[in-house]
Design a protein around this motif. Structure first.
Motif, PDB file in Angstrom:
ATOM      1  N   GLY A  89      38.891  41.162  37.968  1.00  0.00           N
ATOM      2  CA  GLY A  89      39.087  40.064  36.896  1.00  0.00           C
ATOM      3  C   GLY A  89      38.211  40.205  35.696  1.00  0.00           C
ATOM      4  N   LEU A  90      37.625  41.457  35.560  1.00  0.00           N
ATOM      5  CA  LEU A  90      36.805  41.495  34.437  1.00  0.00           C
ATOM      6  C   LEU A  90      37.722  41.656  33.296  1.00  0.00           C
ATOM      7  CD1 LEU A  90      33.964  43.687  35.827  1.00  0.00           C
ATOM      8  CD2 LEU A  90      33.558  41.462  34.560  1.00  0.00           C
ATOM      9  N   THR A  91      38.671  42.036  33.335  1.00  0.00           N
ATOM     10  CA  THR A  91      39.832  42.519  32.103  1.00  0.00           C
ATOM     11  C   THR A  91      41.198  42.007  32.803  1.00  0.00           C
ATOM     12  OG1 THR A  91      40.394  44.701  32.941  1.00  0.00           O
ATOM     13  CG2 THR A  91      38.747  44.373  31.414  1.00  0.00           C
ATOM     14  N   LYS A  92      42.102  41.449  31.803  1.00  0.00           N
ATOM     15  CA  LYS A  92      43.206  41.006  32.262  1.00  0.00           C
ATOM     16  C   LYS A  92      44.457  41.846  32.219  1.00  0.00           C
ATOM     17  CE  LYS A  92      41.206  36.930  32.816  1.00  0.00           C
ATOM     18  NZ  LYS A  92      40.951  36.621  33.993  1.00  0.00           N
ATOM     19  N   LYS A  93      44.282  42.755  31.490  1.00  0.00           N
ATOM     20  CA  LYS A  93      45.295  43.813  31.211  1.00  0.00           C
ATOM     21  C   LYS A  93      45.243  45.105  31.928  1.00  0.00           C
ATOM     22  CE  LYS A  93      47.917  46.184  27.830  1.00  0.00           C
ATOM     23  NZ  LYS A  93      48.229  46.475  26.152  1.00  0.00           N
ATOM     24  N   PRO A  94      46.027  45.299  32.912  1.00  0.00           N
ATOM     25  CA  PRO A  94      46.008  46.692  33.709  1.00  0.00           C
ATOM     26  C   PRO A  94      45.866  47.828  32.701  1.00  0.00           C
ATOM     27  CG  PRO A  94      48.007  46.072  33.867  1.00  0.00           C
ATOM     28  CD  PRO A  94      47.534  45.018  32.993  1.00  0.00           C
ATOM     29  N   PRO A  95      44.809  48.744  33.025  1.00  0.00           N
ATOM     30  CA  PRO A  95      44.513  49.853  32.060  1.00  0.00           C
ATOM     31  C   PRO A  95      45.664  50.976  32.373  1.00  0.00           C
ATOM     32  CG  PRO A  95      43.099  49.788  34.116  1.00  0.00           C
ATOM     33  CD  PRO A  95      44.002  48.578  34.120  1.00  0.00           C
ATOM     34  N   ARG A  96      46.126  51.759  31.222  1.00  0.00           N
ATOM     35  CA  ARG A  96      46.891  52.727  31.524  1.00  0.00           C
ATOM     36  C   ARG A  96      46.234  53.701  32.338  1.00  0.00           C
ATOM     37  NH1 ARG A  96      50.697  55.594  26.822  1.00  0.00           N
ATOM     38  NH2 ARG A  96      51.503  57.289  28.045  1.00  0.00           N
ATOM     39  N   GLN A  97      45.213  54.278  31.799  1.00  0.00           N
ATOM     40  CA  GLN A  97      44.308  55.379  32.681  1.00  0.00           C
ATOM     41  C   GLN A  97      43.744  54.751  33.888  1.00  0.00           C
ATOM     42  OE1 GLN A  97      41.718  58.784  30.844  1.00  0.00           O
ATOM     43  NE2 GLN A  97      40.563  56.954  31.015  1.00  0.00           N
ATOM     44  N   ILE A  98      44.011  55.412  35.013  1.00  0.00           N
ATOM     45  CA  ILE A  98      43.098  55.101  36.121  1.00  0.00           C
ATOM     46  C   ILE A  98      42.044  55.760  36.222  1.00  0.00           C
ATOM     47  CG2 ILE A  98      43.734  54.476  38.506  1.00  0.00           C
ATOM     48  CD1 ILE A  98      46.298  53.960  38.145  1.00  0.00           C
ATOM     49  N   ASP A  99      40.866  55.147  36.608  1.00  0.00           N
ATOM     50  CA  ASP A  99      39.826  55.579  37.025  1.00  0.00           C
ATOM     51  C   ASP A  99      39.445  55.553  38.379  1.00  0.00           C
ATOM     52  OD1 ASP A  99      37.864  56.000  34.373  1.00  0.00           O
ATOM     53  OD2 ASP A  99      39.052  54.185  34.034  1.00  0.00           O
ATOM     54  N   VAL A 100      39.091  56.696  38.941  1.00  0.00           N
ATOM     55  CA  VAL A 100      38.716  56.747  40.582  1.00  0.00           C
ATOM     56  C   VAL A 100      37.395  57.723  40.715  1.00  0.00           C
ATOM     57  CG1 VAL A 100      39.496  57.926  42.636  1.00  0.00           C
ATOM     58  CG2 VAL A 100      41.132  56.905  40.957  1.00  0.00           C
ATOM     59  N   THR A 108      29.411  40.373  26.018  1.00  0.00           N
ATOM     60  CA  THR A 108      30.777  40.054  26.368  1.00  0.00           C
ATOM     61  C   THR A 108      31.130  40.682  27.803  1.00  0.00           C
ATOM     62  OG1 THR A 108      31.655  40.474  24.167  1.00  0.00           O
ATOM     63  CG2 THR A 108      33.219  40.638  25.784  1.00  0.00           C
ATOM     64  N   LEU A 109      30.541  41.925  28.272  1.00  0.00           N
ATOM     65  CA  LEU A 109      30.868  42.295  29.463  1.00  0.00           C
ATOM     66  C   LEU A 109      30.073  41.422  30.520  1.00  0.00           C
ATOM     67  CD1 LEU A 109      31.552  44.357  31.797  1.00  0.00           C
ATOM     68  CD2 LEU A 109      29.438  45.717  31.163  1.00  0.00           C
ATOM     69  N   LEU A 110      28.791  41.254  30.094  1.00  0.00           N
ATOM     70  CA  LEU A 110      28.060  40.257  31.245  1.00  0.00           C
ATOM     71  C   LEU A 110      28.524  38.863  31.303  1.00  0.00           C
ATOM     72  CD1 LEU A 110      24.435  41.436  30.511  1.00  0.00           C
ATOM     73  CD2 LEU A 110      25.957  42.306  32.213  1.00  0.00           C
ATOM     74  N   CYS A 111      29.113  38.244  30.181  1.00  0.00           N
ATOM     75  CA  CYS A 111      29.663  36.833  30.280  1.00  0.00           C
ATOM     76  C   CYS A 111      31.035  36.860  31.027  1.00  0.00           C
ATOM     77  CB  CYS A 111      30.018  36.561  28.863  1.00  0.00           C
ATOM     78  SG  CYS A 111      28.559  36.210  27.736  1.00  0.00           S
ATOM     79  N   ASP A 112      31.721  37.939  30.699  1.00  0.00           N
ATOM     80  CA  ASP A 112      32.975  38.182  31.442  1.00  0.00           C
ATOM     81  C   ASP A 112      32.787  38.282  33.057  1.00  0.00           C
ATOM     82  OD1 ASP A 112      34.481  38.056  29.168  1.00  0.00           O
ATOM     83  OD2 ASP A 112      34.625  40.217  29.157  1.00  0.00           O
ATOM     84  N   ALA A 113      31.452  39.169  33.396  1.00  0.00           N
ATOM     85  CA  ALA A 113      31.075  39.168  34.836  1.00  0.00           C
ATOM     86  C   ALA A 113      30.741  37.694  35.347  1.00  0.00           C
ATOM     87  CB  ALA A 113      30.064  40.130  35.070  1.00  0.00           C
ATOM     88  N   ALA A 114      30.039  36.975  34.661  1.00  0.00           N
ATOM     89  CA  ALA A 114      29.717  35.549  34.789  1.00  0.00           C
ATOM     90  C   ALA A 114      30.804  34.526  35.136  1.00  0.00           C
ATOM     91  CB  ALA A 114      28.798  35.060  33.995  1.00  0.00           C
ATOM     92  N   ARG A 115      31.692  34.853  34.381  1.00  0.00           N
ATOM     93  CA  ARG A 115      33.048  33.967  34.483  1.00  0.00           C
ATOM     94  C   ARG A 115      33.972  34.420  35.760  1.00  0.00           C
ATOM     95  NH1 ARG A 115      32.658  33.761  28.924  1.00  0.00           N
ATOM     96  NH2 ARG A 115      33.489  35.756  28.507  1.00  0.00           N
TER      97      ARG A 115
END
Length: 295
Positions: free
Chosen positions: A69-80, A133-140
């Motif tokens: 839930g840190l981002t709302k849009k599924p990424p096209r590139q998948i990280d593994v 922004t990343l850390l605020c998104d993490a808190a949310r």
């Protein structure tokens, strides 16, 4: 399913390729079968990527950010992420991260633990605005900031480690966006203004309201209209709140957008200082550079 799994089920080795040729199945990665011909939603693509990468693999970075839930849009590139001792060939829209120490992961789609994901993303950020922004998104997303700090402490190498500690403290103190941090640093601290209180809740006009920045001793509020809470600018609810605060509390409200804080922080500081003085502040704003209008 993998080709190996199909063979273990007694399916002939060439069956996967034959089904793909007939367009009854799909093979998004070599040796991986999606046993239908319909659309591939993101979770199916993610599962296929994990099957392709094999034992011990886990979704990470942008893929993990989407899962938690840190981002709302599924990424096209998948990280593994994959254990270091294994080698996996890269594929289109698939980014492989070899890890000497694999972080904890869990879930139906094995995914790197949320605090570790935040630290992974931290290493790819370009500037302080993106970092806060990343850390605020993490808190949310209700990811523990203490757990993020612990995950960072466990990394032997981490860029801008000191900045991470500073920004974590900023978020703990109530900063909720890059705009709020810029106000705090570039407007308030750099110009010697008194320290404000953040995210203050009050009961005014029969409603609960919240202010971004409050100087309670000087009867001044500052609202920072960023895109997160105010995507279209000032609203009717904002106007009602500002008027109610003025009538009931005799408190003035200043309202700023990104350009006022990021592009003209000195002019903004000068205006805030003038409002503070009207509220009884006896201090003087400090010039941050030669020609600064606040000093």
């Amino acid at each position: 399913m993998s080709r190996r799994q199909l063979i273990e089920l007694g399916i002939p080795p060439g069956y996967l390729a034959d089904q793909v040729r007939r367009r009854l199945w799909q093979s998004p990665y070599p040796g991986v079968a999606v046993i239908h011909a319909g659309p591939l939603p993101w979770p199916t693509r993610a599962r296929a990527a994990l099957v392709y990468c094999g034992r011990g693999a886990a979704l990470s970075h942008s893929a993990a950010a989407f899962r938690w839930g840190l981002t709302k849009k599924p990424p096209r590139q998948i990280d593994v992420s994959v254990p270091w001792e294994r080698r996996v060939a890269g594929q289109r829209d698939l980014r492989i991260h070899l890890r000497r120490t694999m972080p904890d992961s869990y879930g139906v789609l094995p995914t790197v633990h949320p605090p570790e994901t935040v630290v992974d993303l931290w290493g790819e950020l370009a500037d302080a605005d993106a970092a806060i922004t990343l850390l605020c998104d993490a808190a949310r997303a209700r990811i523990s900031l203490d757990d993020v700090a612990a995950a960072a402490a466990g990394r032997a190498r981490l860029p801008r480690r000191k900045l991470l500690g500073e920004l974590l403290e900023e978020v703990r103190e109530g900063v909720e966006s890059a705009l709020e941090r810029r106000y705090r640093v570039d407007v308030e601290r750099r110009h010697g203004l008194p320290a404000s209180k953040l995210q203050v809740r009050d009961h005014v006009g029969g409603r609960w309201i919240r202010a971004d920045v409050v100087y309670p001793r000087h009867r001044l509020r500052v609202e920072l209209d960023g895109t997160l809470a105010h995507p279209g600018g000032r609203t009717a609810a904002d106007t009602w709140r500002d008027n109610a605060v003025l009538i009931e509390r005799d408190e003035r409200t200043l309202r700023y957008r990104w350009t006022h804080v990021a592009a003209t922080p000195c002019r903004t500081a000068s205006q805030v200082a003038a409002a503070l003085r009207r509220g009884g502040w006896r201090g003087t704003a400090r010039a941050c550079r030669p020609g600064c209008p606040a000093g």
